[in-house]
Design an enzyme around this catalytic site. Structure first.
Site, PDB file in Angstrom:
ATOM      1  N   CYS A 170       1.587  -5.135  44.614  1.00 26.92           N
ATOM      2  CA  CYS A 170       2.849  -5.837  44.371  1.00 26.92           C
ATOM      3  C   CYS A 170       4.054  -4.930  44.637  1.00 26.92           C
ATOM      4  CB  CYS A 170       2.849  -6.342  42.927  1.00 26.92           C
ATOM      5  SG  CYS A 170       4.426  -6.975  42.353  1.00 26.92           S
ATOM      6  N   CYS A 192       6.600  -4.803  41.739  1.00 29.43           N
ATOM      7  CA  CYS A 192       6.049  -4.010  40.633  1.00 29.43           C
ATOM      8  C   CYS A 192       6.323  -2.526  40.853  1.00 29.43           C
ATOM      9  CB  CYS A 192       4.543  -4.233  40.513  1.00 29.43           C
ATOM     10  SG  CYS A 192       4.072  -5.932  40.167  1.00 29.43           S
TER      11      CYS A 192
END
Length: 193
Positions: A115, A118
């Site tokens: 991600c 993230c």
């Protein structure tokens, strides 16, 4: 005229040169000598940029020392929390123990290794965790293990990053997405509540 020209593969003697050219030729010969030393040092398989760098190293008086080698296991970017302000949780049991045994605000960052948002949020979350020492910050990397994935499913995490706020053994707020302002406001709101 062709007879007076020197072939490129024939050596050139400095005695054949005039005085100005002889000095230039001497500097050229010294430069070629340093370049051949640089090639010898590097095993002769250097590219042009490397030759120039090696030549610069040979001609400078400053000593160069390589950086110390890093020993131990390789650091995984997604699992490395840099300052270690956030602790990684990898199982349901560990998560339950943390949430049930503290009266402080518990902030859990649910993320994955693939991600991008993230990864962007990680240093920001580390900074917040250092600022707000009266709250506990944890991270769950969903694709790090089967147990972590199971924990994310149990907690109903469908998007990453997802930030869950726990206080007094109950979830008080959930923020989905890479919104650091919303996370900061939620920490401020719930830390003293």
């Amino acid at each position: 005229r062709a007879n007076t020209r020197r072939r490129l593969d024939e050596p050139r003697e400095t005695a054949d040169c005039d005085s100005d050219h002889a000095a230039t030729h001497q500097r050229c010969s010294e430069s070629k000598h340093r370049a051949s030393e640089a090639r010898a040092v590097a095993g002769g398989e250097m590219k042009t940029a490397s030759r120039v760098a090696a030549l610069a190293l040979l001609t400078t008086s400053a000593a160069w020392t390589p950086a110390p080698a890093i020993s131990g296991r390789a650091v995984s970017r997604a699992r490395d929390t840099r300052c270690r302000a956030m602790t990684e949780i990898g199982s349901e049991q560990a998560f339950d123990d943390i949430v049930q045994k503290t009266d402080k605000l518990v902030v859990v960052d649910f993320a994955t290794t693939w991600c991008g948002p993230c990864k962007v949020m990680e240093p920001k979350m580390n900074q917040i965790s250092e600022e707000y020492t009266d709250a506990e910050f944890y991270k769950v990397v969903g694709d790090a293990s089967a147990d972590a994935s199971k924990l994310m499913k149990r907690e109903g995490v469908r998007t990453v990053p997802s930030f869950h706020f726990w206080k007094g053994n109950s979830r008080v707020e959930v923020i989905n997405g890479a919104n650091i302002e919303a996370v900061t406001k939620a920490v401020q709101k719930h830390k003293d509540a």
